[in-house]
Enzyme design. Structure first.
Site, PDB file in Angstrom:
ATOM      1  N   HIS A 292       0.830  -1.209   0.000  1.00 42.73           N
ATOM      2  CA  HIS A 292       0.000   0.000   0.000  1.00 42.73           C
ATOM      3  C   HIS A 292       0.867   1.263   0.000  1.00 42.73           C
ATOM      4  O   HIS A 292       0.507   2.275   0.597  1.00 42.73           O
ATOM      5  CB  HIS A 292      -0.934   0.004   1.217  1.00 42.73           C
ATOM      6  CG  HIS A 292      -2.306   0.541   0.920  1.00 42.73           C
ATOM      7  ND1 HIS A 292      -3.405  -0.273   0.782  1.00 42.73           N
ATOM      8  CD2 HIS A 292      -2.761   1.799   0.729  1.00 42.73           C
ATOM      9  CE1 HIS A 292      -4.477   0.470   0.547  1.00 42.73           C
ATOM     10  NE2 HIS A 292      -4.116   1.733   0.503  1.00 42.73           N
ATOM     11  N   ASP A 323       3.296  -3.082  -6.909  1.00 39.04           N
ATOM     12  CA  ASP A 323       3.322  -1.638  -6.709  1.00 39.04           C
ATOM     13  C   ASP A 323       4.137  -1.335  -5.457  1.00 39.04           C
ATOM     14  O   ASP A 323       4.670  -2.240  -4.813  1.00 39.04           O
ATOM     15  CB  ASP A 323       1.917  -1.037  -6.652  1.00 39.04           C
ATOM     16  CG  ASP A 323       1.139  -1.373  -5.378  1.00 39.04           C
ATOM     17  OD1 ASP A 323       1.738  -1.710  -4.341  1.00 39.04           O
ATOM     18  OD2 ASP A 323      -0.105  -1.282  -5.413  1.00 39.04           O
TER      19      ASP A 323
END
Length: 405
Positions: A292, A323
């Site tokens: 995150h 990510d």
């Protein structure tokens, strides 16, 4: 946008040549509270720092004596035909950054030939975002309960989103202390009285204040209007409130999604082999190795550090993406070399949005593309399909320390 505004935006973009430049210019455009909301991480920001440092600790192993005229970046990911292996990540609160918000990011992604992942915590309804041309996935939170989540997913299917992303790392919001110091907490409300109260803090960013006021002071999550008892949409900051129900879908919820969603199903927030294998067992199509962006559990590992073992564990059964920590085109190349099929980026589009709305997002995406092309040429690698662990040194050859202002 007026001619004067366009000229000012072009002037700001002219000085942006990389992610750090974009961050610096965005900081000059945003009030501190909004900048910190996008920029900051959880608690001591240990994971936030690890994310970027772990990429810097990896060294390339280039092949010399070659000339690659046009490195091929195009790739296919779960039915998406991408001009480069990049998607724009789901990020809440983007309409606070600029009125173009999520729609501006989605439009820029479409023009760049890539895909956007829309968040259910957006400043526009999912139906409004879905009207933007180009392929999009939808990221579903659980919000207050399972029925709320199911409602969002049925709406996403009706709106035409091609893929569904279940984010599993937000049982509660991370402890982002900068937000609380800035008054950006669950009891914050945006109304005229509070705007007047906050005016001294915002006075140094008159352009942002003007755009925010003209846009109607958006601070709510339109997608939640039919999920609450009183029918009023949740405030953005209510997602930091700790209630009896998790904001993240459970594994049981994901199993329900698999049964009820006939398009690609992706689980975001995987950081270990056990969760990756559980996702594979349920029958998901893809996973996103993600912490995150360092905004949830501080002390969680850098994503690039756990990517290789996760990619090896699931093999070709599940498409692996990543990510958290991507700042350069060279970072994208490193992630692809170690097992990712594509990456998602969040902060760079947000900085571009702050600088010049949709056109600023486009500018940051083209910087990333240019960096990827240059990196591939210098490596001597003709296509992203050729990337594998042999292009990255097993051990860092040097440790670069980057100061973060």
């Amino acid at each position: 946008m007026s001619t004067l505004s366009e000229k000012m935006a072009k002037r700001r973009m002219s000085g942006v040549r990389n992610s750090d430049d974009a961050r610096r210019v965005a900081r000059s455009q945003l009030p501190q509270a909004i900048f910190d909301y996008v920029d900051g991480g959880a608690e001591d920001e240990v994971t936030l720092g690890w994310n970027t440092q772990a990429f810097r600790d990896l060294a390339f192993e280039p092949r010399g004596g070659t000339w690659i005229a046009n490195p091929i970046l195009r790739t296919k990911v779960l039915g998406l035909d991408l001009s480069m292996p990049v998607l724009t990540a789901p990020c809440g609160g983007m309409r606070l950054v600029h009125p173009d918000g999520d729609i501006g990011i989605a439009a820029a992604a479409s023009k760049a030939g890539i895909a956007h992942v829309a968040t259910s915590a957006s400043g526009f309804s999912l139906e409004e975002i879905a009207q933007t041309p180009g392929p999009q996935w939808f990221q579903a939170y659980r919000f207050s309960n399972q029925e709320a989540m199911k409602t969002l997913i049925h709406r996403a299917k009706a709106a035409g989103f091609e893929g569904l992303v279940a984010t599993i790392d937000t049982s509660v919001a991370g402890n982002r202390e900068k937000d609380f110091r800035n008054g950006f907490s669950y009891n914050m409300r945006i109304n005229l009285a509070n705007v007047v109260k906050m005016a001294p803090k915002m006075a140094s960013r008159p352009g942002w204040v003007y755009r925010f006021m003209r846009d109607g002071m958006p601070f709510q999550l339109p997608n939640t209007a039919d999920l609450t008892v009183d029918g009023k949409p949740m405030e953005l900051t209510e997602m930091t409130r700790v209630g009896k129900d998790s904001h993240s879908p459970s594994w049981e919820d994901i199993a329900w999604m698999r049964t009820n969603w006939d398009g690609p199903l992706i689980v975001k927030g995987i950081l270990n082999v056990a969760d990756a294998e559980r996702a594979r067992h349920i029958g998901v199509d893809g996973i996103i190795v993600s912490n995150h962006g360092g905004r949830q559990l501080d002390g969680a590992p850098a994503t690039i550090s756990v990517l290789p073992k996760i990619a090896e564990a699931v093999g070709d059964d599940v498409v692996v993406m990543l990510d958290s920590g991507i700042r350069r085109g060279s970072d994208v190349v490193k992630a692809l070399s170690l097992g990712a099929k594509a990456v998602l980026i969040g902060r760079q589009p947000a900085w571009g949005l702050a600088i010049a709305g949709e056109s600023g997002v486009s500018h940051t995406l083209e910087i990333l593309r240019t960096e990827m092309i240059r990196t591939m040429r210098l490596l001597g690698c003709p296509s992203v399909d050729h990337l594998d662990p042999t292009w990255v040194a097993e051990r860092p050859l040097g440790r670069a320390v980057a100061a973060r202002q």
